[in-house]
Design an enzyme around this catalytic site. Sequence first.
Site, PDB file in Angstrom:
ATOM      1  N   ARG A  77       0.720  -1.208  -0.129  1.00  0.00           N
ATOM      2  CA  ARG A  77      -0.116  -0.140  -0.090  1.00  0.00           C
ATOM      3  C   ARG A  77       0.780   1.395  -0.070  1.00  0.00           C
ATOM      4  NH1 ARG A  77      -4.191  -0.006   4.322  1.00  0.00           N
ATOM      5  NH2 ARG A  77      -5.058   1.648   3.167  1.00  0.00           N
ATOM      6  N   ASN A 110      -8.264   9.465   5.481  1.00  0.00           N
ATOM      7  CA  ASN A 110      -7.464   8.808   4.614  1.00  0.00           C
ATOM      8  C   ASN A 110      -5.716   8.780   5.274  1.00  0.00           C
ATOM      9  OD1 ASN A 110      -9.546   8.537   3.067  1.00  0.00           O
ATOM     10  ND2 ASN A 110      -8.737  10.177   1.416  1.00  0.00           N
ATOM     11  N   HIS A 127      -7.498   8.555  10.908  1.00  0.00           N
ATOM     12  CA  HIS A 127      -7.111   7.168  11.017  1.00  0.00           C
ATOM     13  C   HIS A 127      -5.645   7.188  11.071  1.00  0.00           C
ATOM     14  CE1 HIS A 127     -11.233   5.927   9.557  1.00  0.00           C
ATOM     15  NE2 HIS A 127     -11.264   6.396  10.854  1.00  0.00           N
ATOM     16  N   CYS A 135       5.623   1.362  18.519  1.00  0.00           N
ATOM     17  CA  CYS A 135       5.863   0.132  18.946  1.00  0.00           C
ATOM     18  C   CYS A 135       4.516  -0.399  19.087  1.00  0.00           C
ATOM     19  CB  CYS A 135       6.521   0.141  20.355  1.00  0.00           C
ATOM     20  SG  CYS A 135       6.774  -1.283  21.065  1.00  0.00           S
ATOM     21  N   CYS A 139       5.156   0.835  23.653  1.00  0.00           N
ATOM     22  CA  CYS A 139       6.256   1.721  24.139  1.00  0.00           C
ATOM     23  C   CYS A 139       5.852   3.247  23.723  1.00  0.00           C
ATOM     24  CB  CYS A 139       7.559   1.544  23.564  1.00  0.00           C
ATOM     25  SG  CYS A 139       8.302  -0.220  24.296  1.00  0.00           S
ATOM     26  N   CYS A 171      12.268  -1.980  23.306  1.00  0.00           N
ATOM     27  CA  CYS A 171      11.801  -3.283  23.926  1.00  0.00           C
ATOM     28  C   CYS A 171      11.929  -4.662  22.824  1.00  0.00           C
ATOM     29  CB  CYS A 171      10.369  -3.275  24.236  1.00  0.00           C
ATOM     30  SG  CYS A 171       9.264  -3.146  22.905  1.00  0.00           S
ATOM     31  N   GLY A 210     -16.855  11.729  -0.007  1.00  0.00           N
ATOM     32  CA  GLY A 210     -16.148  10.609  -0.387  1.00  0.00           C
ATOM     33  C   GLY A 210     -16.041   9.585   0.782  1.00  0.00           C
ATOM     34  N   THR A 211     -17.006   9.733   1.665  1.00  0.00           N
ATOM     35  CA  THR A 211     -17.022   8.550   2.826  1.00  0.00           C
ATOM     36  C   THR A 211     -18.400   7.954   3.023  1.00  0.00           C
ATOM     37  OG1 THR A 211     -16.419   8.171   5.115  1.00  0.00           O
ATOM     38  CG2 THR A 211     -16.926  10.580   4.108  1.00  0.00           C
ATOM     39  N   SER A 212     -18.642   6.837   3.629  1.00  0.00           N
ATOM     40  CA  SER A 212     -19.791   6.500   3.829  1.00  0.00           C
ATOM     41  C   SER A 212     -20.322   6.533   5.287  1.00  0.00           C
ATOM     42  CB  SER A 212     -19.757   4.817   3.465  1.00  0.00           C
ATOM     43  OG  SER A 212     -18.809   4.143   4.070  1.00  0.00           O
TER      44      SER A 212
END
Length: 275
Positions: A77, A110, A127, A135, A139, A171, A210-212
């Site tokens: 992606r 997006n 998002h 991490c 962390c 870690c 452009g979003t549902s």
Amino acid sequence: MKEQLKEIIRQVYHKEKRNLFTFLTGAGISSDSGIPTYRGTDGIWVKGTQFHKPEEFGTLKYFKQHPEEVWQYALFRKKMFETAMPNHSHLELAEIEKMLKNRFHLITQNIDNLHRRAGNTRLYEIHGNNREIKCSNGCKGISLFPQEIKGKDIDEDLTRNDIALLTCPDCGHWMRPNILWFDEYYDEKTNKKFSALKVAKNSGILFIIGTSGATNLPLAIAETALKYAACIVDVNTEDNNFTELIKNKKNKLIIREKSTEVLAGVKEIIKDLNR
């Protein structure tokens, strides 16, 4: 419709309080850049990955069990995002920000970075984003994605150097993309949850593009904007969860046109008001 949109924008433009122009965007705005949507007929989450349902694959739980497989998909992606270019809708929003300045806010679901590449700066990436890692073991701290790791084809494996760079220096657990997965909750640090809701509260108009509305925070943003008397303008090619939310409200305008055409019109209306 054009005259109704013009009047709504004019009223908000001249308001003294709760006068922000807010744009909420989702995967649909990037489809013209060649990036598949998530829940459309050709969407990533409709088709799923090769072997799994998205709600199983796109989780922290699955990542901890199969980190290399998830990273392989994430780097595929990444390559897709890096080769895509901002389209006319992205560029129109960048121009609108220049005109409105601090009255402009863009909230996007997006992670593809195309809004930033187009020139938007007053931006809330709820998002997460594809530029950072953190991490997977909890962390503290968020790091920039290592420049040495490049996007890959879907069948390319991680190299030893990739794995070393994706290991937490504190870690020893795997680093992970700084994005929101299906089994996680919105927060302020990564998702700007409270900042986005505050913007919604002070908005005079909220454009949904452009979003549902299939996730919680975007719907909460629309609900908050409605609660404080904002007008909702639903710009999508088909009905969605936002349409259901606003269909019986007075302060709404539903537009079933391409976002590029609508945003070009919005830009011209604001340009005339700026004169």
